[in-house]
Design a protein around this motif. Structure first.
Motif, PDB file in Angstrom:
ATOM      1  N   ARG A  13      15.555  21.199  -5.564  1.00 55.25           N
ATOM      2  CA  ARG A  13      14.887  20.014  -5.013  1.00 55.25           C
ATOM      3  C   ARG A  13      15.596  18.751  -5.492  1.00 55.25           C
ATOM      4  NH1 ARG A  13       8.730  21.615  -6.808  1.00 55.25           N
ATOM      5  NH2 ARG A  13       8.534  23.538  -5.587  1.00 55.25           N
ATOM      6  N   PRO A  14      16.772  18.441  -4.955  1.00 51.64           N
ATOM      7  CA  PRO A  14      17.526  17.281  -5.446  1.00 51.64           C
ATOM      8  C   PRO A  14      16.754  15.983  -5.243  1.00 51.64           C
ATOM      9  CG  PRO A  14      18.456  18.092  -3.382  1.00 51.64           C
ATOM     10  CD  PRO A  14      17.437  19.094  -3.816  1.00 51.64           C
ATOM     11  N   ILE A  15      16.937  15.047  -6.181  1.00 50.10           N
ATOM     12  CA  ILE A  15      16.342  13.716  -6.108  1.00 50.10           C
ATOM     13  C   ILE A  15      17.494  12.715  -6.077  1.00 50.10           C
ATOM     14  CG2 ILE A  15      14.820  12.067  -7.265  1.00 50.10           C
ATOM     15  CD1 ILE A  15      13.535  14.527  -8.695  1.00 50.10           C
ATOM     16  N   ALA A  16      17.747  12.151  -4.889  1.00 51.23           N
ATOM     17  CA  ALA A  16      18.944  11.322  -4.684  1.00 51.23           C
ATOM     18  C   ALA A  16      20.163  12.144  -5.114  1.00 51.23           C
ATOM     19  CB  ALA A  16      18.826  10.009  -5.439  1.00 51.23           C
ATOM     20  N   ASP A  17      21.006  11.620  -6.017  1.00 49.52           N
ATOM     21  CA  ASP A  17      22.191  12.392  -6.418  1.00 49.52           C
ATOM     22  C   ASP A  17      21.936  13.214  -7.682  1.00 49.52           C
ATOM     23  OD1 ASP A  17      22.042  10.310  -8.233  1.00 49.52           O
ATOM     24  OD2 ASP A  17      24.162   9.752  -8.085  1.00 49.52           O
ATOM     25  N   THR A  20      18.349  18.831  -9.153  1.00 46.11           N
ATOM     26  CA  THR A  20      17.042  19.156  -9.719  1.00 46.11           C
ATOM     27  C   THR A  20      16.554  20.508  -9.203  1.00 46.11           C
ATOM     28  OG1 THR A  20      16.453  16.807  -9.834  1.00 46.11           O
ATOM     29  CG2 THR A  20      14.636  18.377  -9.970  1.00 46.11           C
ATOM     30  N   SER A  22      13.095  23.232  -9.655  1.00 54.87           N
ATOM     31  CA  SER A  22      11.720  23.303 -10.149  1.00 54.87           C
ATOM     32  C   SER A  22      11.115  24.684  -9.888  1.00 54.87           C
ATOM     33  CB  SER A  22      10.853  22.237  -9.483  1.00 54.87           C
ATOM     34  OG  SER A  22       9.522  22.340  -9.959  1.00 54.87           O
ATOM     35  N   ASN A  39      10.434  20.061 -14.037  1.00 50.44           N
ATOM     36  CA  ASN A  39      11.669  19.693 -13.347  1.00 50.44           C
ATOM     37  C   ASN A  39      12.842  19.916 -14.289  1.00 50.44           C
ATOM     38  OD1 ASN A  39      11.110  19.023 -10.705  1.00 50.44           O
ATOM     39  ND2 ASN A  39      11.035  16.816 -11.039  1.00 50.44           N
ATOM     40  N   HIS A  41      16.663  19.001 -14.465  1.00 44.36           N
ATOM     41  CA  HIS A  41      17.704  18.131 -13.896  1.00 44.36           C
ATOM     42  C   HIS A  41      19.066  18.509 -14.482  1.00 44.36           C
ATOM     43  CE1 HIS A  41      14.395  15.722 -12.431  1.00 44.36           C
ATOM     44  NE2 HIS A  41      13.978  15.465 -13.659  1.00 44.36           N
ATOM     45  N   PRO A  54      17.029   8.088 -11.650  1.00 45.29           N
ATOM     46  CA  PRO A  54      16.387   7.246 -10.633  1.00 45.29           C
ATOM     47  C   PRO A  54      14.903   6.978 -10.875  1.00 45.29           C
ATOM     48  CG  PRO A  54      16.453   9.499  -9.859  1.00 45.29           C
ATOM     49  CD  PRO A  54      17.072   9.508 -11.237  1.00 45.29           C
ATOM     50  N   PHE A  55      14.426   7.173 -12.107  1.00 47.66           N
ATOM     51  CA  PHE A  55      12.974   7.111 -12.328  1.00 47.66           C
ATOM     52  C   PHE A  55      12.543   5.736 -12.845  1.00 47.66           C
ATOM     53  CE2 PHE A  55      14.308  11.576 -13.083  1.00 47.66           C
ATOM     54  CZ  PHE A  55      13.777  12.104 -11.916  1.00 47.66           C
ATOM     55  N   HIS A  58       6.787   3.654 -12.760  1.00 43.58           N
ATOM     56  CA  HIS A  58       5.778   4.396 -11.995  1.00 43.58           C
ATOM     57  C   HIS A  58       4.609   4.731 -12.923  1.00 43.58           C
ATOM     58  CE1 HIS A  58       8.485   7.409 -13.763  1.00 43.58           C
ATOM     59  NE2 HIS A  58       7.453   8.225 -13.793  1.00 43.58           N
TER      60      HIS A  58
END
Length: 284
Positions: A13-17, A20, A22, A39, A41, A54-55, A58
């Motif tokens: 489940r990649p998050i941007a570049d 990742t 899970s 997760n 990474h 990229p977090f 939040h």
């Protein structure tokens, strides 16, 4: 011996570049109460002048995070005023409790120079009675975490929560919890007795292990039944394992976005409180 119920392969489940994977939650596994989300990474190598993690800012409420930094670093900032940069081998423990805003990004140095990155974040549920406790954060570097050897030095254990082998963990948990990061050389073996009423979190980060006689590759989470008490682990190659265990809460759980509560109404209230500024201000 504990019986293995099922082996869950982590989903990509990649998050941007950010690479990742899970293993939880997925269609086949919602949670291993009170362990609710993981997760993984990396492993990947970032070039010079990269954007880093990229977090950005939040919110969270009703849960905790344990973040394992194997390679690279994380710069943590939150609305309670905590701030740190934790490097390889370090661990962060954050209690969201009644609510906070935080950011997990790469340090200025990492973004400038690049380098290897491998980071895991595990979410722990909080029992209903502690959902609204005061937020807290502790970040520790590798050298600040108690460690011990097993099997003549072939196994190195970082003790994070609870007690094992006479060594008390680095962090004081919000609820009774035992957790370790275990670094194993090929051929290294250990056994551990875990009370049958406790659920086991068992995730292979790197390498390949033989677990109660079954060979299991990295990026797999092993789900055990609650019959039997002993687990026997042998490294078939150099490996890293995250091993945790705790009694389940056996409470209803509603997880939505960054909030983990007991009812849908409480999720609604969390969004309302966040929008009303009750999670603190973000002025970084």
């Amino acid at each position: 011996m504990r019986t293995i119920k099922r082996i869950h392969k982590a989903e990509y489940r990649p998050i941007a570049d950010l690479v990742t994977y899970s293993p939880m939650p997925t269609r086949s596994l919602q949670q291993i109460d009170p362990f609710i989300f993981l997760n993984h990474h990396g492993f990947q190598t970032y070039p010079e002048r990269n954007q880093g993690l990229p977090f950005g800012p939040h919110p969270h409420r009703g849960m905790e995070t344990v973040t394992f930094i194997l390679e690279g670093d994380i710069m943590h900032k939150d609305s309670s005023g905590h701030e740190s940069v934790i490097g390889p081998g370090g661990v962060q423990y954050m209690t969201a409790g009644r609510g906070l805003i935080h950011a997990e990004v790469s340090s200025t140095e990492f973004k400038r120079n690049g380098g290897d990155l491998e980071i895991l974040q595990l979410w722990l549920n909080l029992p209903a009675a502690k959902k609204m406790i005061t937020p807290n954060y502790v970040g520790l570097q590798k050298e600040e975490i108690p460690a011990f050897d097993l099997d003549g030095g072939k196994i190195k254990v970082q003790q994070l929560f609870g007690e094992w082998n006479g060594v008390q963990g680095a962090f004081e948990g919000t609820f009774p919890l035992t957790m370790s990061t275990i670094y194993q050389e090929k051929g290294g073996k250990f056994e551990k007795v875990i009370p049958s009423e406790e659920n086991i979190f068992f995730y292979i980060v790197r390498g390949e292990l033989k677990v109660n006689g079954e060979e299991i590759q990295f990026r797999n989470l092993v789900e055990f039944t609650n019959s039997g008490e002993k687990i026997a682990v042998e490294a078939l190659e150099d490996a890293i394992l995250i091993l945790g265990h705790a009694k389940p809460f056996n409470e209803p759980m509603v997880a939505q976005g960054p909030f983990v509560m007991n009812t849908q109404q409480q999720i609604y209230e969390a969004y309302q409180d966040y929008q009303a500024g009750k999670f603190g201000s973000w002025d970084h």
